[in-house]
Enzyme design. Sequence first.
Site, PDB file in Angstrom:
ATOM      1  N   ASP A  65       0.857  -1.191   0.000  1.00  0.00           N
ATOM      2  CA  ASP A  65       0.000   0.000   0.000  1.00  0.00           C
ATOM      3  C   ASP A  65       0.887   1.233   0.000  1.00  0.00           C
ATOM      4  OD1 ASP A  65      -2.215  -1.613   0.304  1.00  0.00           O
ATOM      5  OD2 ASP A  65      -2.728  -0.920   2.318  1.00  0.00           O
ATOM      6  N   LYS A 122      -8.195   0.853  -5.035  1.00  0.00           N
ATOM      7  CA  LYS A 122      -9.375   0.271  -4.378  1.00  0.00           C
ATOM      8  C   LYS A 122     -10.666   0.983  -4.745  1.00  0.00           C
ATOM      9  CE  LYS A 122      -6.975  -0.994  -0.094  1.00  0.00           C
ATOM     10  NZ  LYS A 122      -6.849  -2.428  -0.324  1.00  0.00           N
ATOM     11  N   GLY A 194      -5.019  -2.975   9.020  1.00  0.00           N
ATOM     12  CA  GLY A 194      -4.754  -1.801   9.851  1.00  0.00           C
ATOM     13  C   GLY A 194      -4.551  -2.097  11.318  1.00  0.00           C
ATOM     14  N   ARG A 206      -5.924 -20.291   7.137  1.00  0.00           N
ATOM     15  CA  ARG A 206      -6.136 -21.678   7.614  1.00  0.00           C
ATOM     16  C   ARG A 206      -7.530 -22.161   7.250  1.00  0.00           C
ATOM     17  NH1 ARG A 206      -2.510 -24.440  10.478  1.00  0.00           N
ATOM     18  NH2 ARG A 206      -0.914 -23.359  11.695  1.00  0.00           N
ATOM     19  N   GLY A 255      -2.857  -7.100   8.417  1.00  0.00           N
ATOM     20  CA  GLY A 255      -2.183  -7.267   9.710  1.00  0.00           C
ATOM     21  C   GLY A 255      -0.762  -7.801   9.624  1.00  0.00           C
ATOM     22  N   GLY A 276       0.280  -3.273   4.077  1.00  0.00           N
ATOM     23  CA  GLY A 276      -0.087  -1.864   4.042  1.00  0.00           C
ATOM     24  C   GLY A 276       0.545  -1.123   5.196  1.00  0.00           C
ATOM     25  N   SER A 277      -0.222  -1.008   6.268  1.00  0.00           N
ATOM     26  CA  SER A 277       0.181  -0.203   7.417  1.00  0.00           C
ATOM     27  C   SER A 277       1.523  -0.639   7.988  1.00  0.00           C
ATOM     28  CB  SER A 277      -0.896  -0.322   8.494  1.00  0.00           C
ATOM     29  OG  SER A 277      -2.171  -0.368   7.902  1.00  0.00           O
TER      30      SER A 277
HETATM   31  O1  5RP Z   1      -6.743  -4.040   1.597  1.00  0.00           O
HETATM   32  C1  5RP Z   1      -5.633  -4.427   1.375  1.00  0.00           C
HETATM   33  C2  5RP Z   1      -5.364  -5.410   0.374  1.00  0.00           C
HETATM   34  O2  5RP Z   1      -6.257  -5.197  -0.591  1.00  0.00           O
HETATM   35  C3  5RP Z   1      -4.521  -3.897   2.088  1.00  0.00           C
HETATM   36  O3  5RP Z   1      -3.463  -3.716   1.231  1.00  0.00           O
HETATM   37  C4  5RP Z   1      -4.139  -4.778   3.198  1.00  0.00           C
HETATM   38  O4  5RP Z   1      -5.203  -5.459   3.714  1.00  0.00           O
HETATM   39  C5  5RP Z   1      -3.403  -3.951   4.128  1.00  0.00           C
HETATM   40  O5  5RP Z   1      -3.637  -4.296   5.438  1.00  0.00           O
HETATM   41  P1  5RP Z   1      -2.573  -3.842   6.496  1.00  0.00           P
HETATM   42  O6  5RP Z   1      -2.589  -2.350   6.503  1.00  0.00           O
HETATM   43  O7  5RP Z   1      -3.051  -4.454   7.767  1.00  0.00           O
HETATM   44  O8  5RP Z   1      -1.274  -4.430   6.016  1.00  0.00           O
END
Ligand code: 5RP
Length: 335
Positions: A65, A122, A194, A206, A255, A276-277
Amino acid sequence: MATPVHTPGGSPLPVPHHGVGNSTGTPVVAPTRSAHTKDVASSSLGTFGVKSGLAQMLKGGVIMDVVNAEQARIAEEAGACAVMALERVPADIRAQGGVARMSDPKMIKEIVDAVTIPVMAKVRIGHFVEAQILQAIGIDYIDESEVLTPADNEHHINKHPFKVPFVCGARNLGEALRRISEGAAFIRTKGEAGTGNVVEAVRHQRAVMGEIRKASVMSEEELYALAKDIQAPFHLLKETARLKRLPVVNFAAGGIATPADAALMMQLGCDGVFVGSGIFHSGDPAKRARAIVQAVTHYNNPKILSEISEDLGEAMVGLTIDDSLKGGRMASRGM
Ligand SMILES: O=C(CO)[C@H](O)[C@H](O)COP(=O)(O)O
């Protein structure tokens, strides 16, 4: 390539190779944007076969992200196989609240111009006009994502008429096969975006793998009953049971915050990861991004994993997933 599968849209679906990710430890070479765009453009139909084949090129990779061109360059330099352009990473969407929508096309175009790797963006669940807009600006993949606020509580987008491929989230096999029947060419397990907490990503991966293992030893009569039970189209369930895996590429998401988290998801059978985060909310995003890419390549090598896990600076602060979770459970949106 193995025997094609036919989707409800009628287009043949190339069957992915068995096995996951890049178990050889060979670094994945990210496809370029021009290769992707040419493949889609050269198909006047945008068939399911072409769309799901594009996702095959990302196997064994990390999709990151990014919220601006500078982050996109960091991701590309770190070895990301694609970037996901969005205005706020999921941790900020949680913290700030409000309605989260498709990002400004101008910002997405700046990210497209900044990198050579594929760019995803998105749309809200069910918001087919946001998808039409993203297709019009030439994005490589659309993520119909529960991370944004849903636009439709009952219907997902009918993804078959679009030329651009879609990725969708799923928590279990039934959800994954429903999305594929609507035209998703790429599945990601949802996890809980997130939170910096990998527990839900593990649960969903799983669940999918466990249900596939059970289906793979069932008789046809039993598969009919299972299809009814999990609300999945029978022919897709039967094909999944035969392949012993989803008939499209399956990444893990939501996550993942450390190289060990990424390798864990790979060892649990996914084909690659979304992060992402966990990267841009950490102390040293460039270093952590490189380490996570390495971890996905060498997911089965604890010695390498121990080296790349060293001295990465602060990881993002994680959240406990319970009823007090700010922003609620995104994973339960759009089933
Ligand atoms: O929606 C997403 C994938 O399409 C995000 O890239 C992903 O879920 C990011 O989550 P996080 O911030 O926990 O890594």
